[in-house]
Design an enzyme around this catalytic site. Structure first.
Site, PDB file in Angstrom:
ATOM      1  N   TYR A 153       0.828  -1.196   0.000  1.00 35.41           N
ATOM      2  CA  TYR A 153       0.000   0.000   0.000  1.00 35.41           C
ATOM      3  C   TYR A 153       0.872   1.260   0.000  1.00 35.41           C
ATOM      4  CZ  TYR A 153      -3.955  -3.125   0.884  1.00 35.41           C
ATOM      5  OH  TYR A 153      -4.909  -4.120   0.767  1.00 35.41           O
ATOM      6  N   ARG A 201       1.625  -1.885  11.148  1.00 35.29           N
ATOM      7  CA  ARG A 201       1.585  -3.165  10.447  1.00 35.29           C
ATOM      8  C   ARG A 201       2.562  -3.096   9.292  1.00 35.29           C
ATOM      9  NH1 ARG A 201      -2.775  -7.542   8.354  1.00 35.29           N
ATOM     10  NH2 ARG A 201      -1.799  -9.131   9.632  1.00 35.29           N
ATOM     11  N   ARG A 234      -9.293 -14.850   8.992  1.00 37.58           N
ATOM     12  CA  ARG A 234     -10.218 -15.848   8.448  1.00 37.58           C
ATOM     13  C   ARG A 234     -10.542 -16.943   9.461  1.00 37.58           C
ATOM     14  NH1 ARG A 234      -6.912 -17.327   3.297  1.00 37.58           N
ATOM     15  NH2 ARG A 234      -5.311 -17.008   4.879  1.00 37.58           N
ATOM     16  N   GLN A 240     -20.337 -33.602  -3.022  1.00 34.20           N
ATOM     17  CA  GLN A 240     -19.282 -33.218  -3.953  1.00 34.20           C
ATOM     18  C   GLN A 240     -18.094 -32.561  -3.261  1.00 34.20           C
ATOM     19  OE1 GLN A 240     -20.623 -31.598  -7.803  1.00 34.20           O
ATOM     20  NE2 GLN A 240     -22.711 -32.045  -7.156  1.00 34.20           N
TER      21      GLN A 240
END
Length: 667
Positions: A177, A225, A326, A427
């Site tokens: 960024y 960060r 996540r 599946q």
């Protein structure tokens, strides 16, 4: 104070972060939710973050917030420079602090890694180098505009303090960024005081940190960060470079912690690694940064999925806090379950990256946690006991049927689940047969384990007949799934889909479906051609499965690229690198015209020109599925019945589990 006995003593010990103390070492890192309304937080945000705080998280960094109008990749971005955020900060802080969790803002600017489509403003960057994803030529920032940028960070810090947050995480250094673009010689070609030497390239970041600390004072947390590595980026910043940057930022004496991640938009899977990216893949790079700044808490991230992995990273001294996004999207109760000896019940993040795909056009979602971004309606504690227990039959043991059966049972209904195969999973179980996607088996493994703990009566190898269902049950849920189409036509021939015809040769003995390949039912020779008309992941799964078994594989698609749907989950680039490395070839803009024994004739979809490919031992068709809805229609009018999942319309795993959850709640 009660002492908590846990298998993970380091993970659940307190950690001092500047003036504050986190109750444990679990840090929910920032991620987009798309719950934004009018560039501000919403009530849905409050429920979302409160759910994770209630689940035991020690620290939450909220989603990245724009410090200037020029950083709007999509409409749903919070303006951290707008005083309108303050009242909603207070709501969020109150909801999260109630559970003992610290809450931080994350002001940021994307720089060149965006486009001006939404805001109709030029893209800002230190130098005019376009992003590999957005490809828009940036405007070179003037010194006056840099001052404007700094002021955005200042306002963001000011409003975080006024909003009663615990601190600020300065973002924009990591992931390529804007601040990272100033740091990297690959993207900073300036010759003024912000370019050239290390000190010049660091100047803007130090200035922002100084001004941020001036706003927060010493009673709030200020962190940064950074990357542990940019990845395989020509001229990009290496782990050694970022270690030097970390030391320089620590030397300012102005920051309280460093959160470490990886990657830029050239190496996106280092940012949010999907399966098969290994768990903990960022630990070693983070460990070297930790060694360079021993006085500061350091946060490690990168698929930190299990309590065992988190505890190991902390016990070894490679990090002080464990960052995860996540993982906590999939299961907001992860910390409490780990702490309380219930780690085996954690809903696993399988790296499917549906969370990334979902935010393209809608709020955040998880492939197998239907409550995400709908915590008020579907979150922990919202499932109510049925007023009157009913006898419920669920037909089909794929993800839709299993979720419906489990939810209905948890509400007190008497549920029987019928599955005609010898095992549950549908599946998804087949996809998990591929070594690359073995983690996806975690979706069905988790459901099966929960069913084993429930009162659901599971009947395997049982093909249900109408007569078994039209009496004896109060409700019937049909989740019979779908069957692969075998006609071979692409969707460029809609009339052929309805006239009963097939592509010449599509009924040959050596023509198979993806399901037959993954189930091991296909006898396939060495040279295989896969024809795909869907643009989805399944043909790539089959291709890798076959290549790993030493088959020579070519994927043919009538689309301009193979599996474009994977662009949304951000793993298209890494998948291409992997599959091409296995020797799998791509033929785009073509469809199958005919199959004659071991020859396949392909037709260019634009010119109609045909080419013949000899020595093709097997053809695998991936042209969509047909809903298996016969049982549903046979039962309509005879008994209360509803259909869910692929038997309504063949779609995604997420849709199947979502509809299963709703069906279980509605009975």
């Amino acid at each position: 104070m009660t002492t908590i006995v846990t298998e993970y003593p380091n993970l659940f010990s307190p950690q001092k972060i500047g003036p504050k103390t986190a109750r444990n070492r679990v840090w929910m890192t920032a991620h987009s939710t798309q719950l934004v309304k009018d560039h501000n937080f919403s009530d849905e945000h409050v429920h979302y973050y409160a759910e994770r705080a209630r689940g035991g998280v020690g620290v939450i960094t909220m989603e990245a917030m724009a410090v200037h109008p020029t950083t709007q990749p999509y409409k749903g971005k919070i303006f951290a420079f707008d005083p309108a955020v303050v009242p909603n900060y207070k709501k969020l802080a109150a909801a999260v602090h109630e559970h003992g969790t610290l809450l931080l803002a994350q002001p940021w600017h994307r720089g060149r890694e965006t486009a001006g489509t939404v805001n109709r403003l030029p893209v800002w960057a230190p130098s005019s180098v376009p992003c590999t994803v957005y490809r828009e030529m940036p405007h070179v920032l003037s010194t006056e505009e840099i001052d404007e940028l700094i002021q955005g960070y200042v306002l963001a810090a000011r409003y975080a303090v006024e909003g009663e947050l615990d601190g600020v995480e300065v973002h924009g250094l990591a992931h390529g960024y804007l601040l990272g673009q100033f740091l990297s010689p690959a993207t900073n070609h300036r010759t003024d005081q912000y370019g050239g030497s290390f000190e010049n390239r660091l100047r803007l970041i130090v200035d922002i940190i100084e001004r941020t600390r001036a706003e927060t004072g010493r009673d709030k947390i200020v962190g940064v960060r950074i990357n542990g590595s940019d990845g395989d980026v020509p001229g990009g910043l290496t782990n050694a470079d970022w270690t030097e940057i970390a030391r320089a930022l620590a030397d300012t004496g102005l920051i309280d912690y460093i959160s470490v991640t990886q990657g830029t938009y050239i190496e996106r899977m280092n940012i949010y690694g999907a399966t098969p990216k290994p768990a903990g893949f960022q630990i070693e790079d983070t460990a070297r940064i930790k060694a360079a700044v021993p006085e500061l808490p350091v946060v490690v991230a990168g698929r930190m999925n299990t309590p065992e992995l988190a505890e190991s990273a902390l016990a070894s001294g490679k990090a002080d806090m464990v960052g995860m996004a996540r993982t906590l999207i999939a299961d907001p109760e992860w910390p409490n379950k780990a702490r309380d000896g219930r780690a085996n019940t954690i809903r696993p993040c399988v790296g499917a990256n549906w969370c990334m795909a979902s935010i393209v056009n809608s709020p955040l979602a998880c492939v197998h946690n239907p409550a995400v971004a709908r915590e008020k309606q579907l979150g922990v504690g919202t499932l109510t006991e049925a007023a009157e227990p009913r006898r419920v039959a669920v037909v089909g043991g794929g993800p839709a049927g299993m979720r419906a059966a489990l939810t209905a049972s948890q509400r007190g209904h008497h549920v029987t689940l019928f599955e005609q195969e010898s095992e549950l999973g549908g599946q998804v179980r087949l996809i998990g047969r591929s070594e690359t996607y073995a983690e996806w088996q975690g979706i069905t493994d988790w459901l099966i384990a929960r069913l084993d703990e429930s009162t659901v009566d599971v009947k395997l190898t049982h093909r249900v007949e109408v007569g078994e269902l039209d009496s004896g049950y109060d409700e019937v849920i049909i989740a019979t799934g779908s069957t692969p189409l075998r006609h071979g036509w692409s969707s460029l021939h809609p009339a052929s889909w309805g006239d009963g015809s097939i592509v010449p040769g599509a009924d040959q003995w050596n023509v198979y479906s993806v399901n037959e390949v993954l189930s091991g039912k296909a006898e396939i020779g060495p040279r295989v051609m896969i024809f795909d008309d869907t643009g989805a992941r399944q043909p790539v799964v089959a291709a890798e499965y076959l290549a790993d078994r030493r088959h020579d594989v070519t994927i043919v698609t009538r689309l301009p690229q193979v599996a474009p749907d994977m662009e949304a989950s951000r793993d298209l680039q890494s998948t291409y690198r992997r599959v091409r490395g296995k020797g799998i070839r791509f033929v785009t803009d073509h469809e199958v015209a005919s199959i004659v024994e071991d020859s396949v004739v392909l037709s260019d979809v634009w010119t109609g020109e045909t080419t013949t490919h000899e020595n093709v031992d097997a053809v695998v068709l991936s042209t969509g599925n047909a809903a298996d809805d016969a049982l549903f229609h046979d039962l309509k009018g005879k008994t209360p019945v509803r259909a869910i999942g692929d038997c309504v319309s063949p779609r995604r795993i997420f849709n199947a589990i979502w509809e299963g959850e709703l069906a279980g709640r509605e009975i």
